[in-house]
Design an enzyme around this catalytic site. Structure first.
Site, short mmCIF file in Angstrom:
data_model
loop_
_atom_site.label_atom_id
_atom_site.label_comp_id
_atom_site.label_asym_id
_atom_site.label_seq_id
_atom_site.Cartn_x
_atom_site.Cartn_y
_atom_site.Cartn_z
CD GLN A 123 -17.69 -23.99 2.69
OE1 GLN A 123 -17.94 -23.17 3.56
NE2 GLN A 123 -17.50 -25.27 2.98
CG HIS A 126 -16.78 -23.38 7.80
ND1 HIS A 126 -16.59 -24.08 8.98
CD2 HIS A 126 -17.20 -24.30 6.90
CE1 HIS A 126 -16.89 -25.37 8.78
NE2 HIS A 126 -17.26 -25.52 7.51
CE1 TYR A 164 -17.64 -33.38 8.12
CE2 TYR A 164 -16.05 -31.66 8.68
CZ TYR A 164 -17.31 -32.03 8.25
OH TYR A 164 -18.25 -31.07 7.96
#
Length: 380
Positions: A92, A160, A274
């Site tokens: 990311q 993140h 998750y």
């Protein structure tokens, strides 16, 4: 090319006809429906675009995650903006948000975020600024670039970062700082992971921030904490800050962001881990600030805006959220500290960024190696 809402093209928008989420306030399903007919125009493509911002003259700056910033003009090919530092690209991470100083017309300052490598296998987000210099139609650069904020501490992993940037109406700089998938630091006020920070425009700390700074030098930067991964950050017309953040498996959140408030991550969430492990909901602990609205299934938010133009009067004053996994613009109405989804406009591809043009048009960037810049205007 111009493509009408009613066409069967891959760019056509369609309305949803089934419940998409459950309102945290009412528990009733929110039915998404198209409330406006757009005329849709593809104007350019970029390689993994992440963010854009308009300049006063109608041109725009557009970032690509790999580390390139472009100056885009309606009547010229995009021009690469020189002067961007090396970014840590991967996962990311990479080049992120871009905004201009409120006094850009006088000082030419551009603020941008990116992932920066650290010692060993660590990295973290930074925000830098530089003066935009444009020479003719084919030359642009950021001069005197300086880093004014670093996420602390740098950690391993490439997730993140958040690193969204927003200027408040009174000129303060707000930056979202993700939890870097470390979770627990979001409740630790000695660091800036899992927080939203508030700074002066030069990166210094305002005297009236809510934290006293005793835990560490970073503490004084913190405006709010207990955040996970904030990828939407915008001020409402009334000056109130709102954020849009990813939940884990379920529980994406739209939050009214207030000074000193704790939004609970990872101790509470309206999603679950998750692996299926339960997380207590926000309503199990009143000490944590609950979201104004939450989504399960998730919308996977990108950027967000409050629409303030006249071209789409049914949207004026409302929140528009770029949806990644939802392939949508999600339309949310705000009423005080509560919110409801009013509808969504779905695309065939993931939507990373949404911005309002100076003339009230709506612009979106797709999240792809050939991500399209798309302009939405009224009618057909």
């Amino acid at each position: 090319m111009r493509i009408l809402l009613s066409s069967l093209s891959a760019l056509a928008l369609v309305s949803c006809s089934a419940p998409q989420d459950v309102s945290a306030q009412t528990g009733e399903p929110v039915i998404a429906a198209a409330t406006e007919t757009f005329s849709v125009e593809e104007v350019a493509t970029f390689n993994e675009p992440w963010a854009m911002t308009f300049l006063p003259d109608g041109r725009a700056l557009i970032t690509e995650q790999g580390g390139t910033m472009h100056l885009w003009s309606p009547d010229q090919p995009p021009v690469e903006v020189r002067g961007i530092p090396e970014v840590d690209y991967g996962g990311q991470g990479g080049l992120g948000d871009v905004v201009v100083h409120p006094d850009f017309a006088e000082n030419g300052l551009v603020y941008f975020s990116y992932a920066e490598a650290g010692d060993g296998d660590t990295r973290g987000a930074v925000v830098a600024r530089g003066a935009l210099v444009v020479a003719g139609d084919d030359s642009a650069s950021l001069n005197d670039v300086e880093i004014i904020w670093r996420q602390a501490p740098k950690v391993e992993g490439r997730g993140h970062y958040s690193h969204r940037i927003a200027f408040s109406p009174d000129g303060y700089l707000y930056i979202s700082s993700g939890d870097r998938q470390a979770m627990a630091p979001a409740q630790d006020l000695s660091n800036t992971l899992g927080t939203i920070v508030r700074l002066n425009d030069d990166g210094s700390v305002p005297d009236d921030n809510p934290m006293d700074g005793e835990a560490s030098p970073e503490t004084a930067q913190i405006w709010s904490y207990g955040h996970r991964n904030v990828l939407g950050l915008a001020f409402a017309p009334d000056g109130q800050l709102w954020d849009m953040e990813h939940g884990p498996a379920g529980g994406d959140e739209l939050n009214r962001v207030e000074a000193g408030a704790n939004y609970g991550w990872p101790l509470v969430s309206n999603g679950e881990h998750y692996d299926g492990t339960d997380i207590p909901d926000h309503d199990t602990d009143a000490s944590f600030r609950a979201p104004a609205i939450w989504w399960t299934p998730v919308i996977a938010p990108g950027g967000m805006i409050f629409y303030t133009g006249d071209m789409f009067p049914e949207l004026t004053g409302d929140v528009l959220i770029a949806g990644l996994s939802s392939n949508a613009i999600v339309h949310v109405e705000i009423d005080g500290d509560t919110a409801r989804e009013a509808g969504r406009f779905t695309f065939d591809n993931r939507i990373r960024e949404i911005e309002q043009g100076p003339d009230g048009t709506i612009w979106v960037l797709e999240d792809d190696e050939d991500g399209r810049l798309i302009r939405l205007t009224a009618g057909g």
